[in-house]
Design a protein around this motif. Structure first.
Motif, mmCIF file in Angstrom:
data_model
loop_
_atom_site.group_PDB
_atom_site.id
_atom_site.type_symbol
_atom_site.label_atom_id
_atom_site.label_comp_id
_atom_site.label_asym_id
_atom_site.label_seq_id
_atom_site.Cartn_x
_atom_site.Cartn_y
_atom_site.Cartn_z
ATOM 1 N N GLU A 94 0.956 -1.177 0.027
ATOM 2 C CA GLU A 94 -0.062 0.074 -0.028
ATOM 3 C C GLU A 94 0.766 1.390 0.125
ATOM 4 O OE1 GLU A 94 -2.518 2.785 -0.001
ATOM 5 O OE2 GLU A 94 -3.500 0.652 -0.115
ATOM 6 N N ALA A 95 0.614 2.082 -0.884
ATOM 7 C CA ALA A 95 1.569 3.403 -1.046
ATOM 8 C C ALA A 95 1.507 4.247 0.116
ATOM 9 C CB ALA A 95 0.849 4.368 -2.158
ATOM 10 N N LEU A 96 0.685 4.208 0.923
ATOM 11 C CA LEU A 96 0.821 5.046 2.248
ATOM 12 C C LEU A 96 1.380 4.367 3.408
ATOM 13 C CD1 LEU A 96 -3.066 6.338 2.541
ATOM 14 C CD2 LEU A 96 -0.834 7.672 1.780
ATOM 15 N N ILE B 8 1.054 9.325 -10.658
ATOM 16 C CA ILE B 8 0.205 8.838 -9.509
ATOM 17 C C ILE B 8 -1.014 8.328 -10.532
ATOM 18 C CG2 ILE B 8 -1.545 8.787 -7.645
ATOM 19 C CD1 ILE B 8 0.313 10.912 -6.401
ATOM 20 N N GLY B 9 -1.085 6.879 -10.656
ATOM 21 C CA GLY B 9 -1.939 6.391 -11.660
ATOM 22 C C GLY B 9 -3.296 5.555 -10.696
ATOM 23 N N GLY B 10 -3.093 5.472 -9.509
ATOM 24 C CA GLY B 10 -4.013 4.760 -8.664
ATOM 25 C C GLY B 10 -3.685 5.240 -7.259
ATOM 26 N N ASN C 64 -7.415 7.136 -1.922
ATOM 27 C CA ASN C 64 -6.668 8.091 -0.871
ATOM 28 C C ASN C 64 -5.892 8.922 -1.230
ATOM 29 O OD1 ASN C 64 -7.127 6.222 1.632
ATOM 30 N ND2 ASN C 64 -6.081 4.731 0.771
ATOM 31 N N ILE C 65 -6.444 9.655 -2.379
ATOM 32 C CA ILE C 65 -5.666 10.551 -3.131
ATOM 33 C C ILE C 65 -5.001 11.707 -2.634
ATOM 34 C CG2 ILE C 65 -7.492 12.060 -4.098
ATOM 35 C CD1 ILE C 65 -4.539 10.921 -5.849
ATOM 36 N N TYR D 133 -11.030 16.847 -8.799
ATOM 37 C CA TYR D 133 -11.251 17.991 -7.760
ATOM 38 C C TYR D 133 -10.493 17.894 -6.489
ATOM 39 C CZ TYR D 133 -13.779 21.154 -4.388
ATOM 40 O OH TYR D 133 -14.167 22.083 -3.479
ATOM 41 N N LYS D 134 -10.276 16.923 -5.787
ATOM 42 C CA LYS D 134 -9.547 16.561 -4.597
ATOM 43 C C LYS D 134 -8.062 16.821 -5.028
ATOM 44 C CE LYS D 134 -12.591 13.013 -2.476
ATOM 45 N NZ LYS D 134 -12.830 11.662 -2.072
#
Length: 186
Positions: A91-93, A106-108, A112-113, A141-142
């Motif tokens: 997981e990236a985070l 960032i493609g995915g 959790n953007i 938007y985020k």
């Protein structure tokens, strides 16, 4: 640099950044041969592998959590002999990386953007770019708001690609994609 065509990649059952969007997204990163770049949500590896060929004196790190995607990712890495491409599973985070980068793709985001942007902003060098791809307006938007709040110089493009198919050359549309790019200011 010759760009890799979609049909050259091993696909499996995971989504892939399509050729035209991949080329434009990578161009927005403004890469040089010695750059170190990270790809969050590497999927099939189409973006990571193409970047590894452009950054031939540098390095690419691809982060992926999906088991099906990881299988395809390793196979594509081997197929294209992307020796400067490192795959990190997870997981990236949750992943701890001490390096800094000249580019972040960032493609995915797994929903959790904003947190992903915040985390990888800390690793991106000043005056370099973060490029993100989205299908949903909510994530666009985020991302735009988060990058703006972090002081990035931002832009957004919407790309719609249709390709011919069959003997009649009927146009078949792919989903429109938003390419958000932000340059980290000093």
């Amino acid at each position: 640099m010759i760009y890799i065509k979609d049909e050259e990649f091993i696909r499996g059952n995971c989504p892939m950044t399509k050729e035209e969007v991949r080329i434009l997204s990578i161009a927005k990163l403004e890469l040089k041969p010695n750059y170190v770049v990270i790809d969050v949500g590497a999927g099939t590896g189409s973006v990571s592998i193409q970047i590894s060929k452009i950054c031939s004196e540098g390095k690419v790190i691809g982060i992926e959590k999906d088991k099906d995607a990881l299988e395809v990712l390793y196979r594509n890495k081997e197929k294209f002999q992307a020796d400067n491409f490192e795959i990190i599973e997870g997981e990236a985070l949750d992943i701890e990386i001490s390096e800094s980068f000249e580019g972040v793709f960032i493609g995915g985001s797994g929903g959790n953007i904003e947190s992903i942007i915040e985390k990888y902003d800390k690793m991106l060098k000043t005056n370099h770019k973060m490029v993100l791809n989205f299908i949903t307006l909510d994530n666009v938007y985020k991302a735009l708001n988060k990058l703006k709040n972090l002081g990035y110089k931002i832009e957004c493009s919407q790309i719609a690609v249709s390709k011919t198919k069959g003997q009649s050359l009927m146009l078949i549309a792919n989903n429109p994609i938003f390419i958000v790019s932000g340059k980290k200011q000093g």
